[in-house]
Design an enzyme around this catalytic site. Structure first.
Site, PDB file in Angstrom:
ATOM      1  N   ARG A 100       0.841  -1.211   0.000  1.00 40.66           N
ATOM      2  CA  ARG A 100       0.000   0.000   0.000  1.00 40.66           C
ATOM      3  C   ARG A 100       0.867   1.249   0.000  1.00 40.66           C
ATOM      4  O   ARG A 100       1.835   1.329   0.761  1.00 40.66           O
ATOM      5  CB  ARG A 100      -0.886   0.035   1.261  1.00 40.66           C
ATOM      6  CG  ARG A 100      -1.946  -0.995   1.283  1.00 40.66           C
ATOM      7  CD  ARG A 100      -3.087  -0.682   2.205  1.00 40.66           C
ATOM      8  NE  ARG A 100      -2.813   0.050   3.428  1.00 40.66           N
ATOM      9  CZ  ARG A 100      -3.753   0.487   4.249  1.00 40.66           C
ATOM     10  NH1 ARG A 100      -5.025   0.257   3.969  1.00 40.66           N
ATOM     11  NH2 ARG A 100      -3.453   1.140   5.344  1.00 40.66           N
ATOM     12  N   THR A 106      -1.871   7.225  -0.225  1.00 45.13           N
ATOM     13  CA  THR A 106      -3.178   6.957  -0.852  1.00 45.13           C
ATOM     14  C   THR A 106      -3.831   5.667  -0.361  1.00 45.13           C
ATOM     15  O   THR A 106      -5.026   5.459  -0.589  1.00 45.13           O
ATOM     16  CB  THR A 106      -3.010   6.819  -2.377  1.00 45.13           C
ATOM     17  OG1 THR A 106      -2.167   5.672  -2.618  1.00 45.13           O
ATOM     18  CG2 THR A 106      -2.366   8.057  -2.973  1.00 45.13           C
ATOM     19  N   ASP A 123       0.153  -1.739  12.189  1.00 46.93           N
ATOM     20  CA  ASP A 123       0.733  -2.237  10.938  1.00 46.93           C
ATOM     21  C   ASP A 123       1.272  -3.640  11.177  1.00 46.93           C
ATOM     22  O   ASP A 123       2.299  -3.826  11.839  1.00 46.93           O
ATOM     23  CB  ASP A 123       1.846  -1.295  10.461  1.00 46.93           C
ATOM     24  CG  ASP A 123       2.323  -1.670   9.065  1.00 46.93           C
ATOM     25  OD1 ASP A 123       2.670  -2.853   8.846  1.00 46.93           O
ATOM     26  OD2 ASP A 123       2.343  -0.794   8.193  1.00 46.93           O
ATOM     27  N   ASP A 169       4.949  -4.420  10.022  1.00 46.73           N
ATOM     28  CA  ASP A 169       5.960  -3.777  10.874  1.00 46.73           C
ATOM     29  C   ASP A 169       6.077  -4.494  12.209  1.00 46.73           C
ATOM     30  O   ASP A 169       7.182  -4.682  12.740  1.00 46.73           O
ATOM     31  CB  ASP A 169       5.585  -2.304  11.115  1.00 46.73           C
ATOM     32  CG  ASP A 169       5.894  -1.427   9.908  1.00 46.73           C
ATOM     33  OD1 ASP A 169       6.548  -1.915   8.966  1.00 46.73           O
ATOM     34  OD2 ASP A 169       5.475  -0.257   9.913  1.00 46.73           O
TER      35      ASP A 169
HETATM   36  C1  PRP Z   1      -0.994  -4.462   4.587  1.00 53.25           C
HETATM   37  C2  PRP Z   1      -1.662  -5.796   4.823  1.00 53.25           C
HETATM   38  C3  PRP Z   1      -2.467  -5.998   3.573  1.00 53.25           C
HETATM   39  C4  PRP Z   1      -2.852  -4.587   3.230  1.00 53.25           C
HETATM   40  C5  PRP Z   1      -4.293  -4.394   3.579  1.00 53.25           C
HETATM   41  O1  PRP Z   1       0.103  -4.610   3.772  1.00 53.25           O
HETATM   42  O2  PRP Z   1      -0.752  -6.829   5.051  1.00 53.25           O
HETATM   43  O3  PRP Z   1      -1.746  -6.586   2.533  1.00 53.25           O
HETATM   44  O4  PRP Z   1      -2.041  -3.719   3.985  1.00 53.25           O
HETATM   45  O5  PRP Z   1      -4.730  -3.150   3.200  1.00 53.25           O
HETATM   46  P1  PRP Z   1      -5.863  -2.919   2.101  1.00 53.25           P
HETATM   47  O6  PRP Z   1      -6.965  -3.879   2.417  1.00 53.25           O
HETATM   48  O7  PRP Z   1      -6.243  -1.496   2.326  1.00 53.25           O
HETATM   49  O8  PRP Z   1      -5.256  -3.149   0.742  1.00 53.25           O
HETATM   50  P2  PRP Z   1       1.106  -3.395   3.424  1.00 53.25           P
HETATM   51  O9  PRP Z   1       0.689  -2.756   2.147  1.00 53.25           O
HETATM   52  O10 PRP Z   1       1.228  -2.498   4.607  1.00 53.25           O
HETATM   53  O11 PRP Z   1       2.461  -4.136   3.108  1.00 53.25           O
HETATM   54  P3  PRP Z   1       3.363  -5.097   4.037  1.00 53.25           P
HETATM   55  O12 PRP Z   1       2.641  -6.390   4.183  1.00 53.25           O
HETATM   56  O13 PRP Z   1       4.612  -5.217   3.228  1.00 53.25           O
HETATM   57  O14 PRP Z   1       3.582  -4.400   5.358  1.00 53.25           O
HETATM   58  N1  URA Z   2      -2.471  -2.805   7.008  1.00 53.37           N
HETATM   59  C1  URA Z   2      -2.125  -3.061   8.274  1.00 53.37           C
HETATM   60  O1  URA Z   2      -1.083  -3.679   8.531  1.00 53.37           O
HETATM   61  N2  URA Z   2      -2.926  -2.620   9.251  1.00 53.37           N
HETATM   62  C2  URA Z   2      -4.074  -1.945   9.012  1.00 53.37           C
HETATM   63  O2  URA Z   2      -4.781  -1.575   9.969  1.00 53.37           O
HETATM   64  C3  URA Z   2      -4.420  -1.687   7.691  1.00 53.37           C
HETATM   65  C4  URA Z   2      -3.609  -2.142   6.688  1.00 53.37           C
END
Ligand code: PRP
Ligand code: URA
Length: 206
Positions: free
Chosen positions: A103, A107, A198, A201
């Site tokens: 993400r 945005t 997150d 993280d």
């Molecule tokens: C997080 C999570 C999902 C996404 C969900 O990933 O693991 O993949 O956000 O959000 P959405 O439903 O609004 O698309 P992130 O993009 O933070 O990447 P990461 O797993 O590398 O931390």
């Molecule tokens: N991705 C995350 O890791 N946490 C949230 O709450 C939303 C998107």
């Protein structure tokens, strides 16, 4: 809407500790494994079995074993990696594919950066991603999976938002979603409330 919420005292216990902001990454990883194991069992509760006749030390008996129908688990990188091992531990013949989606911090729109999948035609596919927030990542992953002719695709998450569930239902009606919790809402930055922050993280200590 086919949303299945895990209903078990142990799942509630683990989820509460995952949500706790004082939980450190090492414990967070262990709890993620444990909750994902419960979700792996729950989300595969209707896969096919077949008869197998075996000898106990006392007599012959016909029991049930898993039919030969290799499953595919596809984590959405990177946070989804924390949910893979329970599937590979309990389903030895499982295949693993990977979809990288990230993400944008401003945005909240997900961008695809990696995709490596085994053949999906005719197979049960389990897309694993702990957080279903806006649903953008899940919808993109489902678009990719469904183009490859699987028998079915399920979404397995730890925390889902009502907005994310509605987005998946809008683009892929009837998709079965297994989650440990359906939370209240998204905040202005598209994070789930109460959520757990997150996930990636917290899983990787970044
Ligand atoms: C997080 C999570 C999902 C996404 C969900 O990933 O693991 O993949 O956000 O959000 P959405 O439903 O609004 O698309 P992130 O993009 O933070 O990447 P990461 O797993 O590398 O931390
Ligand atoms: N991705 C995350 O890791 N946490 C949230 O709450 C939303 C998107």
């Amino acid at each position: 809407m086919p949303v299945h919420i895990l209903d078990h005292p142990l799942a509630s216990h683990i989820l509460t500790h995952l949500r706790d902001k004082t939980t450190k990454p090492a414990t967070f990883r262990t709890l993620s494994y444990q909750l994902s194991l419960l979700l792996a069992i729950e989300s595969t509760g209707d896969i096919e079995t077949e008869n197998k006749t075996i000898e106990t030390p006392l007599e012959t008996v016909t029991g049930r074993v898993l039919a030969h129908q290799p499953l595919v688990v596809v984590p959405i990188l990177r946070a989804g990696l924390g949910m893979v091992q329970p599937f590979t531990d309990i389903f030895p013949d499982v295949s693993v594919g990977y979809v990288g989606l990230e993400r944008d911090h401003e945005t909240a729109v997900a961008r695809s950066y990696y995709c490596k999948l085994p053949p999906l035609a005719g197979r049960h596919v389990f897309v694993v991603d702990p957080m279903l927030a806006t649903g953008g990542s899940a919808v993109q992953a489902l678009d990719i999976m469904k183009a490859k002719g699987p028998k079915d695709v399920r979404l397995v998450c730890i925390v889902a938002s009502p907005e994310g569930v509605a987005e998946v239902e809008k683009h892929h009606p009837g998709t079965v979603i297994h989650t440990a919790a359906l939370d209240r809402a998204l905040n202005a930055r598209k994070y789930i409330l109460p959520g757990l922050g997150d996930f990636g993280d917290r899983l990787y200590g970044t």
